[in-house]
Design an enzyme around this catalytic site. Sequence first.
Site, PDB file in Angstrom:
ATOM      1  N   TYR A   1      15.733  30.477   5.026  1.00  0.00           N
ATOM      2  CA  TYR A   1      14.647  31.275   5.593  1.00  0.00           C
ATOM      3  C   TYR A   1      14.791  31.421   7.103  1.00  0.00           C
ATOM      4  O   TYR A   1      15.105  30.458   7.810  1.00  0.00           O
ATOM      5  CB  TYR A   1      13.294  30.616   5.303  1.00  0.00           C
ATOM      6  CG  TYR A   1      12.858  30.669   3.861  1.00  0.00           C
ATOM      7  CD1 TYR A   1      12.523  31.876   3.270  1.00  0.00           C
ATOM      8  CD2 TYR A   1      12.759  29.512   3.111  1.00  0.00           C
ATOM      9  CE1 TYR A   1      12.094  31.924   1.936  1.00  0.00           C
ATOM     10  CE2 TYR A   1      12.334  29.540   1.793  1.00  0.00           C
ATOM     11  CZ  TYR A   1      12.009  30.753   1.211  1.00  0.00           C
ATOM     12  OH  TYR A   1      11.594  30.785  -0.094  1.00  0.00           O
TER      13      TYR A   1
ATOM     14  N   ARG B   1      -9.700   0.564  15.749  1.00  0.00           N
ATOM     15  CA  ARG B   1     -10.036   1.172  14.462  1.00  0.00           C
ATOM     16  C   ARG B   1     -11.140   0.338  13.820  1.00  0.00           C
ATOM     17  O   ARG B   1     -12.179   0.105  14.428  1.00  0.00           O
ATOM     18  CB  ARG B   1      -8.786   1.272  13.583  1.00  0.00           C
ATOM     19  CG  ARG B   1      -7.653   2.082  14.215  1.00  0.00           C
ATOM     20  CD  ARG B   1      -6.488   2.314  13.272  1.00  0.00           C
ATOM     21  NE  ARG B   1      -6.103   1.114  12.548  1.00  0.00           N
ATOM     22  CZ  ARG B   1      -4.974   0.979  11.866  1.00  0.00           C
ATOM     23  NH1 ARG B   1      -4.110   1.989  11.815  1.00  0.00           N
ATOM     24  NH2 ARG B   1      -4.685  -0.142  11.240  1.00  0.00           N
TER      25      ARG B   1
ATOM     26  N   LYS C   1       0.839  -1.199   0.000  1.00  0.00           N
ATOM     27  CA  LYS C   1       0.000   0.000   0.000  1.00  0.00           C
ATOM     28  C   LYS C   1       0.872   1.246   0.000  1.00  0.00           C
ATOM     29  O   LYS C   1       2.090   1.176   0.189  1.00  0.00           O
ATOM     30  CB  LYS C   1      -0.920   0.002   1.230  1.00  0.00           C
ATOM     31  CG  LYS C   1      -0.178   0.018   2.558  1.00  0.00           C
ATOM     32  CD  LYS C   1      -1.136  -0.090   3.733  1.00  0.00           C
ATOM     33  CE  LYS C   1      -0.353  -0.056   5.047  1.00  0.00           C
ATOM     34  NZ  LYS C   1      -1.248  -0.124   6.228  1.00  0.00           N
TER      35      LYS C   1
ATOM     36  N   MET D   1      11.511  24.408   0.309  1.00  0.00           N
ATOM     37  CA  MET D   1      10.771  23.498  -0.561  1.00  0.00           C
ATOM     38  C   MET D   1      11.671  22.808  -1.574  1.00  0.00           C
ATOM     39  O   MET D   1      11.487  21.621  -1.870  1.00  0.00           O
ATOM     40  CB  MET D   1       9.663  24.260  -1.292  1.00  0.00           C
ATOM     41  CG  MET D   1       8.784  23.362  -2.153  1.00  0.00           C
ATOM     42  SD  MET D   1       7.450  24.238  -2.986  1.00  0.00           S
ATOM     43  CE  MET D   1       6.391  24.660  -1.601  1.00  0.00           C
TER      44      MET D   1
END
Length: 377
Positions: A264, A135, A37, A312
């Site tokens: 940044y 779950r 998956k 990014m």
Amino acid sequence: MSAVRALAVVDTGAIERNCRRLAEAAGDETTLCAVVKADGYGHGAVASARAALAGGAERLGVATAAEAAELRDAVPDASILVLGALSPEELDVALAAQAEVSAWRLEHAELIAERGAAAGFRPRVHVKHDSGMGRLGERDPGEVLRVLDAVAGDYRLEAAGLWTHFATADERGDSFFSEQLERFSALAERATASHPDLLVHAANSAATLREPASHFGMVRCGVAIYGLDPFGADPAAQGLEPALELRSYVADVKPFAAGTSAGYGRKWSAASDTKVGVLPIGYGDGLRRGLTNNADVLIGGQRRSLVGTVSMDNITIDLGPGTEVAAGADAVLIGAMGEERILAEELARALGTINYEITCGISARVPRAYMRSEGPA
């Protein structure tokens, strides 16, 4: 120099060998389901599935109908089990892919029967027990047996399996794992007394390596088939080989005077004169921003500190004042270079997460390249 700004290199030979290792751990009476998956935990679902089957897996596990459909096109003869919840529309897709599906309520079984009949297909159904994960699945053992009997008694369906999922198998010494196993084992004994051909399965990678009593008829291994340690330590201790490397290259090298900042927010400034390399990879590729000032990269066979904010598309690396590294040098963010290596487990510890979140997080804009080694390097 890398041909692209970022590249994930996947060794399908390692996946094959990991599956052989897990099949051996599971034992001769237990089959291996390779869970592929989430695009094979970031490794590529189709290539991982083919390698897993070559390594001895007898079934493939996925979470969604779309994943089942993708695999059916690529491996038409494989047995595929959808482990997740399905809407009516998704159920149609899963059944069109001739996948086995899960149910835990009577209304699920009826819907599967109706949709299967409409498709001219007799679905194989695995009934899920919530033994403690909290779950999906039915908690009450009596109701689980009721659903199982209903599936077995419906000519439109085939009762294929009974299953559960462990919440703490990867936490060694945790008593809840034993409680879940005891609870499910008691239910499995009752279920197989009435349905002796039922495939019973519970173990994930951690349980497969930890507790033979959890193996039953099948084990479902995900993280370990990719050479990731389910216990978050060194995969080699479990006889596993990491299958994925994440690579980039040094796009530029520039001198930094003491006090010059990078990135940044000016989260790092050079304490003394040095040189900084810029790598064209960042959180847009899945390299998490939490690694700001908090990770190493392999360049020239040595560990170099990631400094400044992960952006990014770029990161900055302190190469030191006397570096001989030049633009174009290869860089490894996950994997080995020379005698050094950086595991996904190392990045996971730095981020306070798990190793397969690291590989699942490698974004789609990072190409996957495949190779097949014949054995450990």
